[in-house]
Motif scaffolding. Sequence first.
Motif, PDB file in Angstrom:
ATOM      1  N   ARG A  83       0.826  -1.214   0.000  1.00  0.00           N
ATOM      2  CA  ARG A  83       0.000   0.000   0.000  1.00  0.00           C
ATOM      3  C   ARG A  83       0.860   1.264   0.000  1.00  0.00           C
ATOM      4  NH1 ARG A  83      -5.254  -1.451   0.291  1.00  0.00           N
ATOM      5  NH2 ARG A  83      -5.674  -3.545   1.056  1.00  0.00           N
ATOM      6  N   LYS A  84       1.901   1.238  -0.814  1.00  0.00           N
ATOM      7  CA  LYS A  84       2.832   2.368  -0.872  1.00  0.00           C
ATOM      8  C   LYS A  84       2.163   3.636  -1.392  1.00  0.00           C
ATOM      9  CE  LYS A  84       7.097  -0.311  -1.581  1.00  0.00           C
ATOM     10  NZ  LYS A  84       8.241  -0.541  -2.508  1.00  0.00           N
ATOM     11  N   VAL A  85       1.288   3.477  -2.380  1.00  0.00           N
ATOM     12  CA  VAL A  85       0.692   4.670  -2.980  1.00  0.00           C
ATOM     13  C   VAL A  85      -0.333   5.297  -2.038  1.00  0.00           C
ATOM     14  CG1 VAL A  85      -0.351   5.649  -5.053  1.00  0.00           C
ATOM     15  CG2 VAL A  85       1.026   3.579  -5.231  1.00  0.00           C
ATOM     16  N   LEU A  86      -1.053   4.461  -1.289  1.00  0.00           N
ATOM     17  CA  LEU A  86      -1.977   5.010  -0.290  1.00  0.00           C
ATOM     18  C   LEU A  86      -1.202   5.813   0.743  1.00  0.00           C
ATOM     19  CD1 LEU A  86      -4.751   5.306   0.973  1.00  0.00           C
ATOM     20  CD2 LEU A  86      -4.415   3.107   2.117  1.00  0.00           C
ATOM     21  N   ARG A  87      -0.059   5.300   1.174  1.00  0.00           N
ATOM     22  CA  ARG A  87       0.774   6.063   2.112  1.00  0.00           C
ATOM     23  C   ARG A  87       1.236   7.376   1.476  1.00  0.00           C
ATOM     24  NH1 ARG A  87       4.294   5.426   6.650  1.00  0.00           N
ATOM     25  NH2 ARG A  87       3.695   3.248   6.915  1.00  0.00           N
ATOM     26  N   LEU A 100      -0.909  22.638   5.372  1.00  0.00           N
ATOM     27  CA  LEU A 100       0.139  22.975   6.337  1.00  0.00           C
ATOM     28  C   LEU A 100      -0.355  22.955   7.785  1.00  0.00           C
ATOM     29  CD1 LEU A 100       1.983  25.855   4.434  1.00  0.00           C
ATOM     30  CD2 LEU A 100       2.490  23.397   4.474  1.00  0.00           C
ATOM     31  N   LYS A 101      -1.662  23.037   7.989  1.00  0.00           N
ATOM     32  CA  LYS A 101      -2.201  23.032   9.348  1.00  0.00           C
ATOM     33  C   LYS A 101      -2.605  21.631   9.822  1.00  0.00           C
ATOM     34  CE  LYS A 101      -3.658  27.837   9.053  1.00  0.00           C
ATOM     35  NZ  LYS A 101      -4.782  28.802   9.066  1.00  0.00           N
ATOM     36  N   LEU A 102      -2.419  20.634   8.965  1.00  0.00           N
ATOM     37  CA  LEU A 102      -2.629  19.250   9.377  1.00  0.00           C
ATOM     38  C   LEU A 102      -1.317  18.680   9.896  1.00  0.00           C
ATOM     39  CD1 LEU A 102      -4.918  17.385   6.786  1.00  0.00           C
ATOM     40  CD2 LEU A 102      -5.382  17.819   9.196  1.00  0.00           C
ATOM     41  N   LYS A 103      -1.318  18.198  11.130  1.00  0.00           N
ATOM     42  CA  LYS A 103      -0.094  17.693  11.741  1.00  0.00           C
ATOM     43  C   LYS A 103       0.182  16.230  11.396  1.00  0.00           C
ATOM     44  CE  LYS A 103       1.237  19.064  15.755  1.00  0.00           C
ATOM     45  NZ  LYS A 103       1.410  19.391  17.187  1.00  0.00           N
ATOM     46  N   GLN A 104      -0.896  15.445  11.213  1.00  0.00           N
ATOM     47  CA  GLN A 104      -0.688  14.006  11.037  1.00  0.00           C
ATOM     48  C   GLN A 104      -2.000  13.330  10.661  1.00  0.00           C
ATOM     49  OE1 GLN A 104       0.847  13.466  14.958  1.00  0.00           O
ATOM     50  NE2 GLN A 104      -1.150  13.139  15.904  1.00  0.00           N
ATOM     51  N   ILE A 105      -1.844  12.090  10.199  1.00  0.00           N
ATOM     52  CA  ILE A 105      -2.984  11.208   9.986  1.00  0.00           C
ATOM     53  C   ILE A 105      -2.750   9.984  10.863  1.00  0.00           C
ATOM     54  CG2 ILE A 105      -4.302   9.829   8.341  1.00  0.00           C
ATOM     55  CD1 ILE A 105      -3.419  11.760   6.149  1.00  0.00           C
ATOM     56  N   LEU A 142      -0.738   3.299  13.704  1.00  0.00           N
ATOM     57  CA  LEU A 142       0.163   3.955  12.753  1.00  0.00           C
ATOM     58  C   LEU A 142      -0.113   5.445  12.720  1.00  0.00           C
ATOM     59  CD1 LEU A 142       2.215   3.862  10.339  1.00  0.00           C
ATOM     60  CD2 LEU A 142       0.234   3.511   8.847  1.00  0.00           C
ATOM     61  N   THR A 143       0.940   6.233  12.763  1.00  0.00           N
ATOM     62  CA  THR A 143       0.844   7.676  12.575  1.00  0.00           C
ATOM     63  C   THR A 143       1.692   8.078  11.389  1.00  0.00           C
ATOM     64  OG1 THR A 143       0.507   8.100  14.945  1.00  0.00           O
ATOM     65  CG2 THR A 143       1.217   9.964  13.592  1.00  0.00           C
ATOM     66  N   ILE A 144       1.079   8.759  10.436  1.00  0.00           N
ATOM     67  CA  ILE A 144       1.838   9.334   9.326  1.00  0.00           C
ATOM     68  C   ILE A 144       1.958  10.828   9.601  1.00  0.00           C
ATOM     69  CG2 ILE A 144       1.887   9.756   6.831  1.00  0.00           C
ATOM     70  CD1 ILE A 144       0.293   7.194   6.465  1.00  0.00           C
ATOM     71  N   PRO A 145       3.155  11.304   9.927  1.00  0.00           N
ATOM     72  CA  PRO A 145       3.317  12.696  10.331  1.00  0.00           C
ATOM     73  C   PRO A 145       3.554  13.624   9.142  1.00  0.00           C
ATOM     74  CG  PRO A 145       5.383  11.552  10.610  1.00  0.00           C
ATOM     75  CD  PRO A 145       4.406  10.538  10.059  1.00  0.00           C
ATOM     76  N   SER A 146       3.221  14.889   9.357  1.00  0.00           N
ATOM     77  CA  SER A 146       3.570  15.901   8.363  1.00  0.00           C
ATOM     78  C   SER A 146       5.094  16.088   8.357  1.00  0.00           C
ATOM     79  CB  SER A 146       2.886  17.221   8.692  1.00  0.00           C
ATOM     80  OG  SER A 146       3.378  18.261   7.888  1.00  0.00           O
ATOM     81  N   LYS A 147       5.652  16.318   7.200  1.00  0.00           N
ATOM     82  CA  LYS A 147       7.090  16.564   7.099  1.00  0.00           C
ATOM     83  C   LYS A 147       7.410  18.056   7.153  1.00  0.00           C
ATOM     84  CE  LYS A 147       7.856  12.360   4.387  1.00  0.00           C
ATOM     85  NZ  LYS A 147       8.309  11.788   3.081  1.00  0.00           N
TER      86      LYS A 147
END
Length: 363
Positions: free
Chosen positions: A301-305, A316-321, A357-362
Amino acid sequence: MLDCKEAYELICEAINRKDKFNEFETIFGQNKTDIKDDNIKTKEVKQEDNYVEVKRFAANFYKAPIVNYKGYVNGKPQEDKSRYSEVISSTLLSKSLLKTWKELEPVRANHFDTKHTSSESVDMEQLQGTNRKEEILAKLLFYQREVAGLGHIFDCQTPLKTTQNDSYGKIDLLGYNKDDKCYSIIELKYRPSGSKETLLRCVLEAYTYYKLLDLKQIKSSVSHAGIKVLKEELPKYKHTDKAELVILFDEKSCIKADNGDYTNLMLRIDPNEVNKANYPSKTLVSQQYKECKELIDSTKRKVLRTLCEEILAQELKLKQIRFVVLRVDTESDSNYPTNIKGWSRELDRLYRAETLLTIPSKG
């Protein structure tokens, strides 16, 4: 920029399902502008119509049945990259369709005029006397307020539409993440027989709702009971313009022999026998849990990530999913909500959450 119809047609072609293009009017039929004669249109009107078309695609695409397809695209090898959700995610990115979400904006003047309150008097028997179990679970989390691992829940079923013609739904739960100091737009998925919705649908739905929510209304609200508690009782609370998307789901619904009496999120699942524990006919793992375990695997699921990362990059105001599984809090010694008549430790639950799982903003 492609218009709504062209965008949907591109995606149907990408997954080799041109036959699904006939669903276009059903999915995108609302929020349309009047069609004017091209001979009398000014350039400005055409530009405005195109802008509305772009927004119409972003506001409604998560509801398309193809977003919930779970197998592999016909005619392609059954590899991870040929999953429907991966191909759709890839098309959203490669054709710059994800950028259309940036055009969405709130339309409702007051999200919080609903008089929702977590201390309202509730009769458990009446509350459970319906098949809308996901909505009931959302209310139970709202009444609990503090959910370990999730945050402080201050509203549920938050409305986004301003007229009946608007096709937008409601935000299942709004919370405040005390650890990361941001608001949580929570998309809850639950069915006693195991939810079947894909993570792609969940992410796009949560993102769409985030764009349609005016966070500033939280600060300005003076009458909403949940926001009052948030402001007055939560230690170190401070209004922020930061938020997170939370996909919240059940792991599995179990038969009694599989410890369902200890692990199932709800036991009152039969609206005709609400005072009796009931179980599904067989143990079923939710689609979100299965897909999340795959998403954690860096080879799947690389593309979903990547889609999640691109959402964060353009907001820019979203910190994470966050992808979060909801559990029964068997260790809690907290008292049940006193405003709920008929609440029973034998049949009802307190809840906790576990972030898988947390996907953080870079950024």
